[in-house]
Design an enzyme around this catalytic site. Structure first.
Site, mmCIF file in Angstrom:
data_model
loop_
_atom_site.group_PDB
_atom_site.id
_atom_site.type_symbol
_atom_site.label_atom_id
_atom_site.label_comp_id
_atom_site.label_asym_id
_atom_site.label_seq_id
_atom_site.Cartn_x
_atom_site.Cartn_y
_atom_site.Cartn_z
ATOM 1 N N GLY A 141 -23.417 -41.723 6.949
ATOM 2 C CA GLY A 141 -23.380 -42.506 8.182
ATOM 3 C C GLY A 141 -24.701 -43.238 8.295
ATOM 4 O O GLY A 141 -25.538 -43.187 7.378
ATOM 5 N N SER A 142 -24.918 -43.880 9.439
ATOM 6 C CA SER A 142 -26.139 -44.676 9.590
ATOM 7 C C SER A 142 -27.394 -43.816 9.405
ATOM 8 O O SER A 142 -28.356 -44.223 8.765
ATOM 9 C CB SER A 142 -26.158 -45.350 10.964
ATOM 10 O OG SER A 142 -25.843 -44.395 11.972
ATOM 11 N N GLU A 172 -27.918 -41.451 7.495
ATOM 12 C CA GLU A 172 -28.141 -40.991 6.109
ATOM 13 C C GLU A 172 -28.620 -42.125 5.210
ATOM 14 O O GLU A 172 -29.123 -41.870 4.101
ATOM 15 C CB GLU A 172 -26.858 -40.391 5.518
ATOM 16 C CG GLU A 172 -26.460 -39.058 6.133
ATOM 17 C CD GLU A 172 -26.021 -39.175 7.574
ATOM 18 O OE1 GLU A 172 -25.315 -40.158 7.906
ATOM 19 O OE2 GLU A 172 -26.405 -38.321 8.390
ATOM 20 N N GLU A 230 -15.300 -34.947 5.291
ATOM 21 C CA GLU A 230 -16.323 -33.952 4.947
ATOM 22 C C GLU A 230 -15.726 -32.670 4.380
ATOM 23 O O GLU A 230 -16.362 -31.984 3.577
ATOM 24 C CB GLU A 230 -17.191 -33.642 6.170
ATOM 25 C CG GLU A 230 -18.099 -34.786 6.581
ATOM 26 C CD GLU A 230 -17.400 -35.891 7.382
ATOM 27 O OE1 GLU A 230 -16.170 -35.764 7.622
ATOM 28 O OE2 GLU A 230 -18.061 -36.865 7.770
ATOM 29 N N HIS A 248 -23.043 -36.513 7.345
ATOM 30 C CA HIS A 248 -23.480 -37.149 8.570
ATOM 31 C C HIS A 248 -23.844 -36.060 9.594
ATOM 32 O O HIS A 248 -23.509 -34.896 9.409
ATOM 33 C CB HIS A 248 -22.353 -38.055 9.086
ATOM 34 C CG HIS A 248 -22.786 -38.962 10.189
ATOM 35 N ND1 HIS A 248 -23.993 -39.617 10.183
ATOM 36 C CD2 HIS A 248 -22.166 -39.327 11.330
ATOM 37 C CE1 HIS A 248 -24.090 -40.352 11.285
ATOM 38 N NE2 HIS A 248 -22.999 -40.189 11.994
ATOM 39 N N HIS A 272 -7.184 -8.083 4.336
ATOM 40 C CA HIS A 272 -6.559 -9.162 5.094
ATOM 41 C C HIS A 272 -5.515 -8.562 6.047
ATOM 42 O O HIS A 272 -5.771 -8.407 7.228
ATOM 43 C CB HIS A 272 -5.946 -10.197 4.125
ATOM 44 C CG HIS A 272 -5.284 -11.349 4.799
ATOM 45 N ND1 HIS A 272 -4.462 -12.228 4.159
ATOM 46 C CD2 HIS A 272 -5.319 -11.752 6.086
ATOM 47 C CE1 HIS A 272 -4.024 -13.136 5.008
ATOM 48 N NE2 HIS A 272 -4.522 -12.866 6.173
ATOM 49 N N GLY A 291 -10.043 -18.046 2.406
ATOM 50 C CA GLY A 291 -8.672 -18.342 2.828
ATOM 51 C C GLY A 291 -8.556 -19.644 3.602
ATOM 52 O O GLY A 291 -7.506 -19.938 4.164
HETATM 53 N N1 TZD Z 1 -5.635 -23.842 8.421
HETATM 54 C C1 TZD Z 1 -6.584 -23.577 7.504
HETATM 55 C C2 TZD Z 1 -7.731 -24.532 7.336
HETATM 56 N N2 TZD Z 1 -6.529 -22.503 6.730
HETATM 57 C C3 TZD Z 1 -5.509 -21.635 6.881
HETATM 58 N N3 TZD Z 1 -5.516 -20.536 6.102
HETATM 59 C C4 TZD Z 1 -4.456 -21.891 7.804
HETATM 60 C C5 TZD Z 1 -4.579 -23.016 8.558
HETATM 61 C C6 TZD Z 1 -3.274 -20.948 7.996
HETATM 62 N N4 TZD Z 1 -2.372 -20.882 6.833
HETATM 63 C C7 TZD Z 1 -2.441 -19.850 5.929
HETATM 64 O O1 TZD Z 1 -3.258 -18.925 5.964
HETATM 65 S S1 TZD Z 1 -1.245 -19.992 4.732
HETATM 66 C C8 TZD Z 1 -0.625 -21.417 5.396
HETATM 67 C C9 TZD Z 1 -1.347 -21.764 6.549
HETATM 68 C C10 TZD Z 1 -1.047 -22.972 7.338
HETATM 69 C C11 TZD Z 1 0.544 -22.097 4.770
HETATM 70 C C12 TZD Z 1 0.211 -22.858 3.542
HETATM 71 O O2 TZD Z 1 1.346 -23.527 3.112
HETATM 72 P P1 TZD Z 1 1.564 -24.023 1.641
HETATM 73 O O3 TZD Z 1 1.897 -22.708 0.816
HETATM 74 O O4 TZD Z 1 2.730 -24.951 1.652
HETATM 75 O O5 TZD Z 1 0.325 -24.548 1.071
HETATM 76 P P2 TZD Z 1 3.171 -21.751 0.877
HETATM 77 O O6 TZD Z 1 3.306 -21.291 -0.527
HETATM 78 O O7 TZD Z 1 4.354 -22.498 1.359
HETATM 79 O O8 TZD Z 1 2.815 -20.604 1.765
#
Ligand code: TZD
Ligand code: CA
Length: 526
Positions: A25-26, A28, A47, A70, A280, A400
């Site tokens: 951005g500006s 940077e 980002e 930024h 988890h 995750g």
């Molecule tokens: N947003 C972010 C940034 N991270 C996350 N982990 C989630 C939302 C929640 N989330 C999961 O933990 S798995 C998933 C979501 C939305 C579904 C992913 O769908 P996909 O894979 O189509 O990539 P599958 O194989 O259909 O589960």
């Protein structure tokens, strides 16, 4: 007297931080003025994608990497992606712009009023230098903090600092060299070796740090001397051991009770290069079976401190692998042949089962292919079909946080241009980092994205069952065509139907990026 910018650029050059992932951005622009010819600026359009690409690049190159973001809005956009970089212990050096010093207090537009505090929950170290003269030293500190702690570091620099004169002592940073050695003391080494040698049925648990540190093959040597089973630590973000090796038992399930069950009958669990443990699903129970001892070796002092059980040694797990391998002598028996892969499961109807897709990858792509996986409901299918025997074969979002996979695949391919790189990405996950396709097209990065389209957030459907929530809204994602999205970003794309068509497409070796979309049946992660 040279400028702050001149000394800073020279420092980055000496440290080998000449590939910059950024979205400027500006604030940077003054840092980027007169960037020496040896620098390469890899522009990302969001980002999250910038940090994902940098994370993949840093992990695959094994080196700290410069990220240019930024101020508040840009740095804020990066936070989700930073959760992964924190968990994979990736040394990202983030340099962000700030308004000129006199404009921060009055909160001029694009001032980041308390820049270090914005980032602090995630980064290991964050600062804004107290004066322009301190910028080169603080930049060096950011590089060394990221490298020594293996955690992203953040430096906010008011943009009028770059043209300021460097102090006469500033060039002293150019010659700095900061290293870390974390071998156990002789007494610690002896005690550890005795404890391991005394175990009747030891089990080995390896974390992603083993692969990050280039210790994949050394871990195999140690395991074969120990002769006991080997697991990857729960929530694996790298593969630390060949997954079809006869001693390998898979990735530990990410729940307290099933981890305890896996260790039944073992008197010692030796955990190298992992937190204890990143669970988890909440599946309560005893942490360990009665009579099972656990010893964790990690370089991450905080991971040692927060573990709920066991002993811990804060040391380089690679050094511990070496010392145990030396002291254990030769293996009792050869480990036996690698486990064969089962025939892939098939789906009813026209859709491909994910196992058929993975069998095609395994058969059609070279054995040293690096896979960046972000497809959540296909986890079990993945490990059933794949046969990964090389270091650096597998990357997964470490915390995750979706949005890592597609950008990180681009970053890994930039870092390892001679290695085939494939992103295995779900139709849900792809949306969080999709802008990295543009960067791949612009740099003609030879990456293949295999897009698994099942029309839904498959893993969340499964989780809904686990949590007794069968009717949650917002889980289906119909109407997405990634062949057209990819083409809009300049990436060649095609839809494939059956397994034979997929195999034929994979056998081609294009020079630039491509996306292969395949419609797949819904499966469960475990
Ligand atoms: N947003 C972010 C940034 N991270 C996350 N982990 C989630 C939302 C929640 N989330 C999961 O933990 S798995 C998933 C979501 C939305 C579904 C992913 O769908 P996909 O894979 O189509 O990539 P599958 O194989 O259909 O589960
Ligand atoms: Ca999906």
């Amino acid at each position: 007297m040279p400028s702050v910018r001149h000394v800073s650029h020279a420092f980055l050059e000496r440290q080998g931080l000449t590939t910059v992932f950024g979205n400027p951005g500006s604030n940077e622009l003054p840092f980027l003025a007169g960037l020496p010819a040896g620098f390469r600026y890899v522009l990302g359009l969001h980002e999250g994608a910038v940090v994902g690409m940098a994370d993949g690049y840093a992990q695959a190159s094994g080196r700290p990497v410069l990220v240019n973001l930024h101020a508040a809005a840009g740095s804020g956009n990066a936070m989700g992606a930073l959760t992964n970089a924190v968990s994979s212990r990736t040394p990202l050096v983030i340099v962000a712009g700030q308004q000129v010093r006199a404009a921060v207090g009055p909160e001029a537009n694009l001032a980041n009023v308390d820049a270090p505090t914005l980032m602090k929950p995630l980064v290991g170290w964050a600062a804004e230098p107290a004066c322009a003269e301190d910028v080169p030293r603080a930049l060096a500190q950011a590089v060394f903090e990221a490298t020594l702690r293996r955690r992203p570091a953040y430096l906010s620099v008011p943009y009028d600092d770059w043209a300021a004169e460097a102090g006469e002592n500033s060039p002293a940073v150019l010659d700095r060299r900061v290293e870390r050695a974390a071998a156990p003391s002789p007494a610690q080494a002896r005690r550890l070796a005795e404890e391991v040698a005394a175990a009747r049925r030891p089990a080995l648990v390896l974390g992603g740090d083993i692969d990050s540190a280039g210790r994949f093959e050394d871990a195999v040597r140690l395991a074969e001397r120990l002769g006991g089973p080997v697991w990857a630590a729960p929530s694996a973000f790298r593969l630390p051991f060949p997954n079809r090796h006869p001693l390998f038992r898979g990735v530990l399930p990410a729940g307290i009770a099933p981890v305890c069950a896996a260790f039944e009958g073992h008197d010692l669990v030796l955990v190298l290069g992992a937190p204890v443990f990143r669970y988890h699903e909440y599946l309560p129970g005893r942490y360990l079976p009665e009579g099972t001892r656990l010893i964790q070796v990690t370089e991450d002092a905080s991971a040692a401190a927060r573990a709920p059980m066991g002993g811990a040694l804060v040391a380089d797990p690679g050094a511990v692998i070496d010392l145990l391998t030396d002291r254990l002598g030769s293996p009792a028996a050869p480990p036996g042949p690698y486990r064969p892969v089962p025939a892939p499961a098939r789906a009813e109807g026209p859709l491909l089962h994910p196992e058929q897709v993975f069998a095609a990858l395994r058969d059609e792509l070279p054995g040293d292919t690096a896979y960046v996986v972000e497809s959540t409901s296909t986890n079990a299918a993945w490990w059933r079909q794949m046969d990964l025997r090389r270091p650096g074969s597998y990357y997964f979002p470490a915390a995750g946080g979706l949005g890592f996979g597609l950008p990180a695949a681009v970053g890994v391919a930039l870092a390892q241009p001679d290695r085939p790189v494939v992103g295995v990405i779900g139709d849900g996950s792809a949306n969080y980092g999709v802008t990295a396709l543009w960067t791949a097209a612009q740099h003609r990065v030879p990456v293949t994205i295999v897009l698994l389209r099942n029309g839904t957030y498959g893993a969340l459907r499964w989780f809904g069952g686990l949590l007794g929530v069968p009717d949650a809204p917002g889980l289906d994602i119909p109407g997405l065509d990634f062949t057209r999205i990819a083409e809009g970003y300049g990436v060649c794309a095609r839809q494939v139907g059956g397994a034979a068509e997929l195999r034929a497409a994979l056998a081609e070796r294009p020079g630039g990026p491509r996306l292969i979309q395949v419609d797949t049946a819904l499966t469960t992660p475990s």
